[in-house]
Scaffold this active site. Structure first.
Site, PDB file in Angstrom:
ATOM      1  CG  ASP A 138      -2.089   0.954   1.096  1.00  0.00           C
ATOM      2  OD1 ASP A 138      -2.417   1.328  -0.042  1.00  0.00           O
ATOM      3  OD2 ASP A 138      -2.658   1.346   2.129  1.00  0.00           O
ATOM      4  CB  CYS A 195     -25.102 -11.526  -1.436  1.00  0.00           C
ATOM      5  SG  CYS A 195     -24.876 -10.786   0.193  1.00  0.00           S
ATOM      6  CB  CYS A 198     -21.431  -4.992   1.212  1.00  0.00           C
ATOM      7  SG  CYS A 198     -21.527  -5.281  -0.577  1.00  0.00           S
ATOM      8  CB  CYS A 202     -23.041   1.280   2.720  1.00  0.00           C
ATOM      9  SG  CYS A 202     -21.935   2.719   2.631  1.00  0.00           S
ATOM     10  CB  CYS A 218     -16.357   5.757   1.598  1.00  0.00           C
ATOM     11  SG  CYS A 218     -15.653   4.419   2.573  1.00  0.00           S
ATOM     12  CB  CYS A 248     -19.051  -3.011   3.434  1.00  0.00           C
ATOM     13  SG  CYS A 248     -17.302  -2.589   3.432  1.00  0.00           S
ATOM     14  CB  CYS A 252     -19.402  -9.532   4.039  1.00  0.00           C
ATOM     15  SG  CYS A 252     -18.979 -10.683   2.703  1.00  0.00           S
TER      16      CYS A 252
END
Length: 358
Positions: A138, A195, A198, A202, A218, A248, A252
């Site tokens: 990252d 599905c 999520c 949110c 977000c 989310c 799940c």
């Protein structure tokens, strides 16, 4: 470099496991339709203020342009969930306690994983001789999720996180770009089906369509990446989430298979997994810097931390202690923090009035 031994992949797997990685996969550098998806996402300005997402052109989707000579990518997974999911869910929208994204409760993963990828590369070099490589966690324009999907570590779910059907999605990813002609793994298939858990859960409707995240909505973006004032339209939905959001993932269905971390450094620090908002509010800048040393949270800075706390306090159950904490932020914080504290004090006033009418 000598020819690759036939059993090199089994050795890589063994070394990776010994270094604390929970899964490993190998891919080539063809990322399919990842580049046009990225271009469409950027064109819609879903990246918000994250200008670094477009700063390097298409190097993000073309690994060989980022590191010339790259022909294979070793992807690794490291699980980070430090507690049962039920404990995390119990903290959501708590009346008086803070919620911190589970990935940030312990030591910052960036350096930890990069050091171990470096050791993996050194072990590989001791077996095959010198080779070209670079480790990423990252930390550069790398499309880690499409790469990991190609390497068979999971599929990109409708919430845009990577999911493994045997282990859920609570994990970090890292990559070792290399010029070694390693055998590649089979890409993962999508198992989200019909599905929409999520999307439905949110808090700010940031998942605007399956596999499409508008970062500007977000909570993770708003509390971590966004430096300006948090738009008022999202403040109530933020609840007690002072750093990031996990909703989310928490809801799940695939995460019923989630693996708890085996890495001691990812254990919660400073009791951040179960701490009152008012306790956090009275930390000084110096105390905050000391307490957040070695965590991912430190990167947002003290002002953003106080701004987020003000919003969460505004959403908390009314009490004199909450109002006093907000008054402290109003008096001790800078202009931005004060704006959020004033909003929160008004929210507390409304909540007190509503309670008096019932």
């Amino acid at each position: 470099m000598s020819a690759l031994p036939e059993n090199i992949r089994s050795k890589i797997d063994s070394w990776a496991k010994a270094l604390g990685f929970d899964a490993i996969g190998v891919s080539d550098i063809a990322l399919g339709d990842a580049e046009p998806r990225l271009q469409r996402w950027l064109a819609k300005r879903y990246h918000g203020d994250m200008r670094y997402m477009q700063r390097h052109g298409m190097k993000r989707s073309r690994p060989a342009e980022l590191l010339p000579g790259t022909i294979r990518i070793i992807s690794v997974r490291m699980d980070y969930l430090p507690e049962p999911q039920a404990d995390a869910i119990a903290q959501l929208d708590h009346a008086s306690k803070a919620y911190v994204s589970r990935y940030a409760l312990g030591r910052d993963y960036h350096k930890l994983m990069r050091r171990r990828l470096q050791r993996l590369a050194e072990q590989l070099a001791s077996e095959v001789g010198r080779f070209g490589y670079r480790a990423f966690v990252d930390s550069a324009p790398v499309m880690e999720k499409p790469i990991a999907e190609q390497a068979g570590l999971g599929w990109i779910g409708k919430h845009t996180n990577l999911i493994d059907k045997r282990n859920g999605s609570w994990f970090f990813l890292g990559e070792l770009f290399t010029d070694l002609p390693l055998p590649v793994d089979t890409p993962a298939n999508d198992h989200c089906g019909s599905c929409t858990a999520c999307i439905d859960v949110c808090p700010t409707q940031a998942i605007v369509a399956p596999y499409q995240l508008d970062a500007r909505r977000c909570i993770s973006y708003l509390t971590i990446e966004h430096a300006d004032d948090i738009p008022e339209q999202f403040r109530r939905a933020i609840g007690n989430r002072i750093y990031g959001c996990d909703d989310c993932q928490l809801f799940c269905p695939w995460n019923k298979f989630a693996s708890r971390t085996r890495e001691p450094d990812f254990a919660p620090r400073q009791a951040l997994d179960n701490i009152p908002l008012t306790t956090l509010c009275y930390w000084t800048a110096e105390e905050w810097l000391e307490r957040m040393q070695g965590t991912a949270i430190r990167r947002i800075g003290f002002r953003r931390w106080q701004r987020n706390l003000a919003v969460a306090l505004g959403n908390a159950q009314h009490s004199d202690a909450i109002v006093a904490a907000l008054q402290h932020l109003l008096e001790q914080g800078d202009a931005q923090v004060a704006r959020h504290a004033r909003w929160a004090i008004e929210e507390q006033r409304k909540r007190a009035a509503e309670a008096a009418d019932t």
